[in-house]
Design an enzyme around this catalytic site. Structure first.
Site, short mmCIF file in Angstrom:
data_model
loop_
_atom_site.label_atom_id
_atom_site.label_comp_id
_atom_site.label_asym_id
_atom_site.label_seq_id
_atom_site.Cartn_x
_atom_site.Cartn_y
_atom_site.Cartn_z
N GLU A 1 8.80 -4.43 10.44
CA GLU A 1 9.30 -3.15 9.89
C GLU A 1 9.89 -2.28 11.00
O GLU A 1 9.24 -2.05 12.04
CB GLU A 1 8.13 -2.42 9.19
N ASP B 1 0.85 -1.20 0.00
CA ASP B 1 0.00 0.00 0.00
C ASP B 1 0.88 1.25 0.00
O ASP B 1 0.39 2.38 -0.05
CB ASP B 1 -1.02 -0.01 1.15
O1 KIV Z 1 3.58 -1.09 1.67
C1 KIV Z 1 4.74 -1.52 1.67
O2 KIV Z 1 5.53 -1.29 0.75
C2 KIV Z 1 5.15 -2.34 2.81
C3 KIV Z 1 6.61 -2.61 2.96
C4 KIV Z 1 7.31 -1.40 3.41
C5 KIV Z 1 6.86 -3.78 3.83
O3 KIV Z 1 4.34 -2.74 3.58
#
Ligand code: KIV
Length: 273
Positions: free
Chosen positions: A191, A53
């Protein structure tokens, strides 16, 4: 030049991910949001592609991930799946498509799987979304969890700083990670948390743990493709390794094109009919 493509490469599945963890083979994951980029990423040997997202930021120019809709994620997801042969494609469930109602979550995940042909969904959170995850897993949908810095909760956190530095939050994260594994998640993204905590989670869990800003003691890594290719001029967090400077490459190329058009140098005789 690095060539990771191989003739005997098979489609990556939840089963092969587990085998990779058991063998100690690291998992390489990157985001993609469109057909052409996904095709390149897949051909380069990546194991998992995340339709994050983060599309809300890097594709749509929003300052958070909150505004992106389920329909938009399905559009990006479907475009990516068309470009991918080998990597496992995981699609993020956007903010508002699962929080607070298990059956709304299930129906959003079913829409994603049906309308994109992706391999799994990812959603942010721990204990509070276990019911939703169990419904999805029971429906046969592979689910990737996401703990630590969860950008959909940015207004609750108030900052994108490292999470779980204090003992209480670290213990809650480990507790949530076990709950996610028990609920049937096939993998977990961590994260922006301390490396020692991420490494502890990876060693306690049997499912693969993929980190972003979580150190090298986990089972794999994920980065946002625009960041690692240097398309996001000026974004240099400590965890990011930038593998190219596409911002410079692209502005140079486009600048040359503009000059050639202005100078009536393009097209030349060979470039016309
Ligand atoms: O939305 C995204 O790109 C993510 C990553 C940062 C793990 O969730």
């Amino acid at each position: 030049m690095v060539n990771n493509s191989s003739n005997d490469k098979k489609k990556v599945t939840t089963h092969s991910l587990l085998e990779m963890k058991q063998k100690g083979e690291k998992i390489a994951m990157l985001t993609s949001y469109d057909y052409s980029m996904a095709k390149i990423v897949d051909e380069s040997g990546v194991d998992m592609i995340l339709v994050g997202d983060s599309a809300s930021n890097v594709m749509a120019g929003n300052s958070t991930t909150l505004p992106i809709t389920l329909d938009e994620m399905i559009f990006y997801g479907r475009s990516v799946v068309r470009g991918v042969k080998y990597a496992m494609v995981v699609i993020d469930m956007p903010f508002g498509s699962y929080q607070g109602n298990d059956y709304v979550g299930l129906s959003s995940a079913v829409r994603i799987m049906k309308e994109t042909n992706a391999d799994a969904v990812k959603l942010e959170g721990g204990e509070e979304i276990i019911g939703t995850i169990k419904l999805m897993v029971n429906a046969g949908i592979p689910v990737v969890g996401h703990l630590g810095l969860t950008p959909q909760s940015i207004h609750k956190f108030g900052t994108y700083a490292v999470r779980a530095k204090e003992d209480a939050e670290a213990e809650k994260l480990i507790h949530d990670a076990h709950l996610l594994e028990e609920a049937g998640c096939c993998s977990l993204v961590l994260e922006k948390i301390p490396a020692t905590l991420a490494s502890r989670a990876a060693s306690e869990l049997t499912i693969p743990v993929i980190g972003i800003g979580a150190g090298g003691g986990v089972d794999g890594q994920v980065l946002v493709i625009h960041d690692m290719l240097g398309m996001n001029n000026g974004f240099h967090p400590r965890f990011l390794r930038q593998y190219a400077d596409l911002h410079t490459v692209m502005t140079d190329a486009i600048g040359h094109y503009v000059k050639d058009v202005k100078d009536s140098d393009f097209p030349n005789e060979k470039e016309q009919y």
